[in-house]
Write a protein that holds these residues in place. Structure first.
Motif, PDB file in Angstrom:
ATOM      1  N   GLN A 184      41.664  42.670  45.377  1.00  6.35           N
ATOM      2  CA  GLN A 184      40.397  42.201  44.799  1.00  6.35           C
ATOM      3  C   GLN A 184      40.325  42.632  43.377  1.00  6.35           C
ATOM      4  O   GLN A 184      39.833  41.721  42.631  1.00  6.35           O
ATOM      5  N   SER A 185      40.496  43.856  43.216  1.00  4.59           N
ATOM      6  CA  SER A 185      40.323  44.304  41.663  1.00  4.59           C
ATOM      7  C   SER A 185      41.591  43.716  40.828  1.00  4.59           C
ATOM      8  O   SER A 185      41.094  43.303  39.676  1.00  4.59           O
ATOM      9  N   PHE A 186      42.772  43.191  41.327  1.00  6.88           N
ATOM     10  CA  PHE A 186      43.530  42.631  40.636  1.00  6.88           C
ATOM     11  C   PHE A 186      43.371  41.168  40.473  1.00  6.88           C
ATOM     12  O   PHE A 186      43.688  40.584  39.205  1.00  6.88           O
ATOM     13  N   ARG A 187      42.732  40.524  41.541  1.00  3.67           N
ATOM     14  CA  ARG A 187      42.218  39.257  41.201  1.00  3.67           C
ATOM     15  C   ARG A 187      41.272  38.863  40.075  1.00  3.67           C
ATOM     16  O   ARG A 187      41.194  38.142  39.331  1.00  3.67           O
ATOM     17  N   ASP A 188      40.218  39.970  39.999  1.00  2.00           N
ATOM     18  CA  ASP A 188      39.286  40.015  39.066  1.00  2.00           C
ATOM     19  C   ASP A 188      39.996  40.030  37.590  1.00  2.00           C
ATOM     20  O   ASP A 188      39.575  39.265  36.787  1.00  2.00           O
ATOM     21  N   PHE A 189      41.034  41.099  37.501  1.00  2.00           N
ATOM     22  CA  PHE A 189      41.540  41.138  36.435  1.00  2.00           C
ATOM     23  C   PHE A 189      42.500  39.817  35.835  1.00  2.00           C
ATOM     24  O   PHE A 189      42.642  39.578  34.745  1.00  2.00           O
ATOM     25  N   PHE A 218      51.232  41.399  36.928  1.00  2.00           N
ATOM     26  CA  PHE A 218      50.487  40.867  38.195  1.00  2.00           C
ATOM     27  C   PHE A 218      51.140  39.567  38.620  1.00  2.00           C
ATOM     28  O   PHE A 218      50.341  38.864  39.568  1.00  2.00           O
ATOM     29  N   ASN A 219      52.235  39.342  38.274  1.00  2.00           N
ATOM     30  CA  ASN A 219      52.834  37.905  38.675  1.00  2.00           C
ATOM     31  C   ASN A 219      51.780  36.821  38.611  1.00  2.00           C
ATOM     32  O   ASN A 219      51.640  35.943  39.387  1.00  2.00           O
ATOM     33  N   LEU A 220      51.107  36.773  37.488  1.00  2.00           N
ATOM     34  CA  LEU A 220      50.051  35.566  37.188  1.00  2.00           C
ATOM     35  C   LEU A 220      50.508  34.358  37.595  1.00  2.00           C
ATOM     36  O   LEU A 220      49.810  33.321  38.081  1.00  2.00           O
ATOM     37  N   ASN A 221      51.830  33.971  36.855  1.00  2.00           N
ATOM     38  CA  ASN A 221      51.969  32.494  37.186  1.00  2.00           C
ATOM     39  C   ASN A 221      52.316  31.947  38.346  1.00  2.00           C
ATOM     40  O   ASN A 221      51.994  31.109  38.870  1.00  2.00           O
ATOM     41  N   CYS A 224      42.397  37.773  32.515  1.00  2.00           N
ATOM     42  CA  CYS A 224      43.497  37.362  31.734  1.00  2.00           C
ATOM     43  C   CYS A 224      43.651  35.850  31.350  1.00  2.00           C
ATOM     44  O   CYS A 224      43.778  35.282  30.188  1.00  2.00           O
ATOM     45  N   ASP A 225      43.010  35.117  32.491  1.00  2.00           N
ATOM     46  CA  ASP A 225      42.902  33.773  31.973  1.00  2.00           C
ATOM     47  C   ASP A 225      41.707  33.349  30.966  1.00  2.00           C
ATOM     48  O   ASP A 225      42.239  32.456  30.261  1.00  2.00           O
ATOM     49  N   GLU A 226      40.757  34.042  31.058  1.00  2.00           N
ATOM     50  CA  GLU A 226      39.810  33.982  30.131  1.00  2.00           C
ATOM     51  C   GLU A 226      40.281  34.367  28.906  1.00  2.00           C
ATOM     52  O   GLU A 226      39.778  34.072  27.736  1.00  2.00           O
ATOM     53  N   LEU A 227      41.136  35.317  28.880  1.00  2.00           N
ATOM     54  CA  LEU A 227      41.571  35.748  27.358  1.00  2.00           C
ATOM     55  C   LEU A 227      42.133  34.646  26.653  1.00  2.00           C
ATOM     56  O   LEU A 227      41.824  34.553  25.268  1.00  2.00           O
ATOM     57  N   LEU A 228      42.935  33.967  27.424  1.00  2.00           N
ATOM     58  CA  LEU A 228      43.851  32.908  26.803  1.00  2.00           C
ATOM     59  C   LEU A 228      42.920  31.657  26.123  1.00  2.00           C
ATOM     60  O   LEU A 228      43.063  31.264  25.040  1.00  2.00           O
TER      61      LEU A 228
END
Length: 373
Positions: free
Chosen positions: A170-175, A365-368, A179-183
């Motif tokens: 959950q904490s990683f999902r929040d981050f 975090f393997n965001l892609n 990161c999406d917001e950063l862009l």
């Protein structure tokens, strides 16, 4: 006496789903469940970065194999030829955060840690045949007797580990959402970007996030600095300082976190002010000078003082203490990182930090792949 924490309630709720009013008694009588209770106390905390899931998953894949092969509540497990190591390791690496797991937990680490917590219990969770590389879960630890009735906790063990992993994610999902917001922030008001970055520089922030953020700040800060070097005064080379990240974030791999070219400076990121951690890092590079990036608001003087005090208690001999302390090239704390951010703002390079955090987060975090699921 079992020490309870926030996730203990989840464990008891899961037990109640399976065993109703016998849940507490089964918990009290099961060393394996008590071990899981110890291993899940960080479920709702952000102080640690990557969940240390090697032992959880070694237990998980063996219990899963036990269930999938039809031995749950059956009496013929002693006839089972055992699970193949290659199958267990492959399954571990399919699980969340498990893609880099090695064989240590399956081979010895889980059993060793279990013995540390329960030294009087002869039974160990994992049984293995070294010659055939076959593995079994110790069924004796899965069968709990309460009031002369035997209960099998295999399904519960698997359920608890699943719940723990979900909580840690959950904490990683929040981050990831940050990161999406950063862009999106990048091309907007710099104040939004600065405020966002500063939220990642708190003493209680996830260590993995802190390492990524501190790297992005330091890389951007040093990139504006130049040195002139060469083998003669007539032939000097002008170079910007470049900071390289050398491995996985917050990995327990014995390596150095960042290296600077062309000066050859070493940087190590840490959450603690523990002399053993600092001196271990210094020893592994043979007392080569190291800059420590510390997730603390304490002054650098106070941090150095604490290190020195601990060192004197540990070594007693001033010559040894001073040798180690001389290897602490610099200490960079949270206030200094904030100062660097202010300098970067003046240089107009705040978007470079954002881009670097986004890149490193996508890798870490393997965001892609997460976004595609």
């Amino acid at each position: 006496m079992i020490k309870k924490h926030q996730f203990t309630q989840i464990i008891l709720e899961i037990l109640t789903q399976y065993f109703d009013e016998n849940a507490e008694d089964i918990f009290q009588n099961s060393p394996l469940l008590q071990y899981l209770n110890i291993k899940t106390k960080s479920a709702n905390k952000g102080s640690k970065s990557r969940p240390s899931l090697g032992n959880h998953y070694a237990l998980y894949v063996l219990v899963e194999d036990y269930i999938n092969k039809g031995f749950y509540n059956q009496n013929n497990y002693e006839e089972y030829e055992g699970a193949r190591f290659s199958d267990l390791l492959r399954r571990q690496r399919e699980l969340p955060f498990g893609e880099k797991l090695q064989n240590h937990a399956l081979n010895h680490r889980l059993n060793m840690e279990f013995s540390k917590y329960f030294p009087t219990i002869e039974q160990k969770p994992i049984l293995r045949d070294v010659e055939t590389s076959r593995y079994w879960i110790n069924e004796n630890l899965l069968i709990i007797e309460v009031s002369k009735i035997k209960y099998n906790i295999a399904l519960v063990v698997k359920h608890i580990i699943d719940a723990y992993v979900n909580a840690r994610q959950q904490s990683f999902r929040d981050f990831m959402s940050y990161c999406d917001e950063l862009l999106q922030i990048e091309n907007k008001d710099n104040n939004d970007a600065v405020n966002f970055i500063k939220t990642l520089l708190r003493p209680n922030i996830d260590a993995r996030v802190f390492e990524i953020t501190s790297y992005a700040i330091l890389k951007t800060f040093y990139a504006e600095q130049k040195i002139f070097w060469g083998y003669s005064l007539e032939e000097l080379t002008e170079d910007n300082l470049i900071l390289y990240k050398t491995g996985r974030t917050n990995a327990n791999d014995g390596g150095i976190d960042f290296v600077m070219k062309p000066l050859g400076r070493f940087f190590q990121v840490t959450e603690t002010i523990d002399v053993n951690k600092y001196f271990l890092d210094i020893d592994k590079v043979q007392k080569y000078p190291i800059t420590f990036v510390v997730k603390s608001n304490e002054t650098t003087e106070k941090i150095k003082e604490k290190i020195q005090q601990q060192a004197k208690l540990k070594y007693k001999i001033n010559a040894i203490v001073n040798r180690y302390l001389d290897s602490v090239e610099e200490i960079i704390n949270l206030p200094i990182l904030h100062e660097y951010i202010n300098t970067i703002i003046e240089q107009g390079n705040i978007s470079d930090i954002i881009q670097e955090i986004a890149v490193q987060s996508q890798l870490e975090f393997n965001l892609n792949s997460s976004n595609n699921n």
